[in-house]
Design a protein around this motif. Structure first.
Motif, mmCIF file in Angstrom:
data_model
loop_
_atom_site.group_PDB
_atom_site.id
_atom_site.type_symbol
_atom_site.label_atom_id
_atom_site.label_comp_id
_atom_site.label_asym_id
_atom_site.label_seq_id
_atom_site.Cartn_x
_atom_site.Cartn_y
_atom_site.Cartn_z
ATOM 1 N N ARG A 113 0.745 -1.181 -0.030
ATOM 2 C CA ARG A 113 0.035 -0.196 -0.195
ATOM 3 C C ARG A 113 0.733 1.215 -0.033
ATOM 4 O O ARG A 113 0.624 2.077 -0.767
ATOM 5 C CB ARG A 113 -0.905 -0.039 1.391
ATOM 6 C CG ARG A 113 -1.519 1.374 1.590
ATOM 7 C CD ARG A 113 -2.381 1.935 0.647
ATOM 8 N NE ARG A 113 -3.076 3.233 1.059
ATOM 9 C CZ ARG A 113 -2.446 4.381 0.603
ATOM 10 N NH1 ARG A 113 -1.099 4.305 0.176
ATOM 11 N NH2 ARG A 113 -3.056 5.520 1.089
ATOM 12 N N HIS B 180 -7.753 5.556 1.729
ATOM 13 C CA HIS B 180 -8.382 5.178 2.927
ATOM 14 C C HIS B 180 -9.706 4.924 2.795
ATOM 15 O O HIS B 180 -10.779 5.951 3.216
ATOM 16 C CB HIS B 180 -7.842 6.749 3.672
ATOM 17 C CG HIS B 180 -6.671 7.100 3.523
ATOM 18 N ND1 HIS B 180 -5.471 6.309 3.684
ATOM 19 C CD2 HIS B 180 -6.162 8.192 3.012
ATOM 20 C CE1 HIS B 180 -4.233 7.184 3.507
ATOM 21 N NE2 HIS B 180 -4.771 8.273 2.850
ATOM 22 N N ASN C 126 -11.855 8.164 1.643
ATOM 23 C CA ASN C 126 -11.095 9.055 0.866
ATOM 24 C C ASN C 126 -10.248 8.090 -0.204
ATOM 25 O O ASN C 126 -9.733 7.261 0.102
ATOM 26 C CB ASN C 126 -10.155 9.596 2.088
ATOM 27 C CG ASN C 126 -8.932 10.240 1.421
ATOM 28 O OD1 ASN C 126 -7.926 10.784 2.175
ATOM 29 N ND2 ASN C 126 -8.877 10.585 0.051
ATOM 30 N N HIS D 256 -7.620 8.108 -3.303
ATOM 31 C CA HIS D 256 -6.463 8.974 -3.997
ATOM 32 C C HIS D 256 -6.506 8.518 -5.813
ATOM 33 O O HIS D 256 -6.190 7.253 -5.903
ATOM 34 C CB HIS D 256 -5.489 8.812 -3.595
ATOM 35 C CG HIS D 256 -4.964 9.235 -2.232
ATOM 36 N ND1 HIS D 256 -5.280 10.507 -1.717
ATOM 37 C CD2 HIS D 256 -4.485 8.352 -0.993
ATOM 38 C CE1 HIS D 256 -5.049 10.621 -0.588
ATOM 39 N NE2 HIS D 256 -4.549 9.419 0.096
ATOM 40 N N GLU E 93 -7.479 15.345 2.259
ATOM 41 C CA GLU E 93 -6.381 15.552 3.119
ATOM 42 C C GLU E 93 -5.305 16.148 2.411
ATOM 43 O O GLU E 93 -4.427 16.362 3.292
ATOM 44 C CB GLU E 93 -6.014 14.164 3.744
ATOM 45 C CG GLU E 93 -5.559 13.131 2.645
ATOM 46 C CD GLU E 93 -5.027 12.068 2.995
ATOM 47 O OE1 GLU E 93 -5.022 11.709 4.159
ATOM 48 O OE2 GLU E 93 -4.259 11.198 2.411
ATOM 49 N N HIS E 94 -5.176 16.443 1.203
ATOM 50 C CA HIS E 94 -4.119 17.078 0.724
ATOM 51 C C HIS E 94 -4.126 18.563 0.558
ATOM 52 O O HIS E 94 -3.047 19.256 0.364
ATOM 53 C CB HIS E 94 -3.645 16.440 -0.587
ATOM 54 C CG HIS E 94 -3.312 15.193 -0.841
ATOM 55 N ND1 HIS E 94 -3.177 14.349 -2.000
ATOM 56 C CD2 HIS E 94 -3.078 14.056 0.321
ATOM 57 C CE1 HIS E 94 -2.987 13.159 -1.553
ATOM 58 N NE2 HIS E 94 -2.718 12.941 -0.282
HETATM 59 ZN ZN ZN Z 1 -3.404 9.624 1.695
#
Ligand code: ZN
Ligand code: 2HG
Length: 459
Positions: A328, A378, A383, A385, A416-417
């Motif tokens: 991961r 996640h 979440n 990506h 979260e970015h």
């Molecule tokens: Zn992340």
């Protein structure tokens, strides 16, 4: 005439910075500037006028004041691990937090106060040495710094258990655009004394102030761990299983998803052996933690109770757990080796996540045929990506299509970015006009001349 004036302004600024910080900590050497002018993905590039490395809050104040007087933008930069172009300078001075690394010992009530330039790994180590743990973790731990993590409200793999960075910040010290210092780091857990300024700075991406110190809450350590890697037939099964495990396992710390496309890239790039004899479309990696008891049995029992009967690896030994995590954690570097990625860090409501995962590749393909799409993230907190490789850095057709789908399904364009430069164009569509107007009003009030990280958030 105008350019002659700019040259004078810049040389006065540099002289002022050198006087305040010392020659050693102010550089205009193009070779040194090169590394702070480009982000980690290589997608975002800019130009720095100088790189300064203040060693104290007073030196940050002097830097901010000097830039404000000269009306030259200032961009704070920590580990430069951001993924949305939020730390890339455009004709700006870069303020590196690398020397702001003082750490005050953990307190009896489990809090630690650290300089903005302290890396995540170092905070984790300080916490461990004091008999505590820190609630945030992610792969860039050796480079990412607390200042940047506060500024972007970083998340990581344990958000479903401890929340994101916002939930760890008990207090902050920061320098505002006029050089004033706001500071509330006494660590009071109850403190209802007006506006939550620390809360305002978390996620502000360097646009409202330069974070210089943070007081962070620590959590009790959970040394007994178990990690399972599970092979699944589709994303929908992974989402359902992750939700079931959240309900059944109070010890759950992480629930991470990746697909076979990403796994194959990681195997190739990191030269790892495949986890199972046959490949599966989707994988779920889960981790549980306990204080005393090995959580393997309760994890296995929860998988049984949830009706899972696919290929699985379950490890409690530290090295074996680490090997499973590599599948991961090495996605980001494996994708970077494949090309310059477009990174779309999005959250969906959990009941729409499977629909999103089922539709997103089709949407990308229609917008930019031939794009390679890698999905991971996640899943326990919704979440994902979405990493796209193929389109040139400027070609945003596929990015737009993905973000449109996210908004159609009621999600957020940034989990979260942060927004950075990458998604500034999309902020209004996500937040709506009243929110954006309020945000602009706050920015104008605190930074009327637009010195701090201009171009980020609002474009
Ligand atoms: Zn992340
Ligand atoms: C992760 O979860 C990071 O590994 C990076 O947030 C995600 O590379 C990415 O897109």
């Amino acid at each position: 005439m105008a350019s002659a004036r700019i040259v004078i302004v810049k040389s006065r600024l540099l002289a002022g910075l050198r006087a305040a910080l010392g020659d050693r900590h102010v550089t205009t050497d193009p070779e040194r500037l090169a590394s702070v002018e480009v982000d980690w993905t290589r997608r975002f590039r800019g130009r720095a006028l100088a790189l300064v490395r203040p060693g104290t809050t007073d030196e940050v104040v002097a830097t901010v004041r000097a830039c404000a007087d000269a009306r030259i933008p200032l961009v704070p930069q920590g580990g430069n691990t951001g993924l949305v172009g939020g730390g890339v300078p455009h004709e700006a001075v870069v303020l590196s937090t690398a020397r702001l690394t003082a750490v005050e010992p953990a307190t009896v009530d489990g809090q630690v106060t650290v300089g903005a330039g302290t890396t995540l790994a170092s905070v984790q180590e300080h916490a461990r040495m004091a008999g505590w743990a820190f609630g945030v973790d992610f792969a860039a731990r050796d480079s990412a710094t607390i200042g940047g993590m506060v500024a972007t409200n970083a998340g990581g793999v344990n958000v479903l258990r401890y929340g994101a960075m916002r939930q760890q910040v008990v207090g902050l010290e920061a320098v505002l655009a006029d050089g004033s210092v706001i500071s509330r780091t006494s660590g009071l857990l109850k403190d209802n004394t007006g506006y939550d300024l620390a809360g305002l700075l978390v996620g502000s991406e360097g646009t409202l102030g330069v974070v210089t110190r943070a007081r962070l809450r620590l959590v009790p350590p959970l040394p007994r761990r178990a990690v399972a890697l599970l092979a699944l037939t589709d994303a929908s099964a992974a989402v359902t299983l992750a939700a079931e495990l959240r309900r059944r396992l109070p010890s759950l710390l992480a629930a991470e998803l990746f697909t076979d496309a990403g796994l194959r890239l990681v195997l190739d790039h990191a030269r790892l052996a495949p986890p199972f004899a046959t490949h599966a479309p989707v994988y779920l990696l889960v981790e549980c933690g306990e204080t005393e008891q090995d959580p393997s049995d309760s994890l296995a029992a929860a998988l049984d109770a949830a009706g899972f009967d696919g290929d699985a690896l379950l490890e409690a030994d530290a090295d074996a757990r680490e090997r499973l995590w590599q599948y991961r954690e090495r996605h980001t570097e494996a994708i970077n080796a494949e090309g310059v990625p477009h990174k779309l860090d999005v959250t969906l409501p959990l009941d729409r996540l499977a629909a999103f995962l089922g539709r997103v590749e089709g949407v990308v393909d229609a917008a930019a045929p031939g794009t390679r799409t890698y999905l991971f993230g996640h899943v326990g907190d919704g979440n994902v990506h979405v990493n796209l490789v193929g389109p040139s850095s400027e070609d945003e057709a596929a990015d737009d299509a993905v973000l449109r789908l996210v908004l159609e399904l009621g999600g957020s364009i940034s989990a979260e970015h942060g927004i950075g430069r990458a998604k500034a164009r999309w902020l209004a569509a996500d937040r709506g006009r009243p929110d954006l107007a309020a945000m602009r009003a706050i920015k104008r009030a605190l930074d009327p001349d637009g010195i701090l990280n201009p171009g980020v958030l609002f474009g």
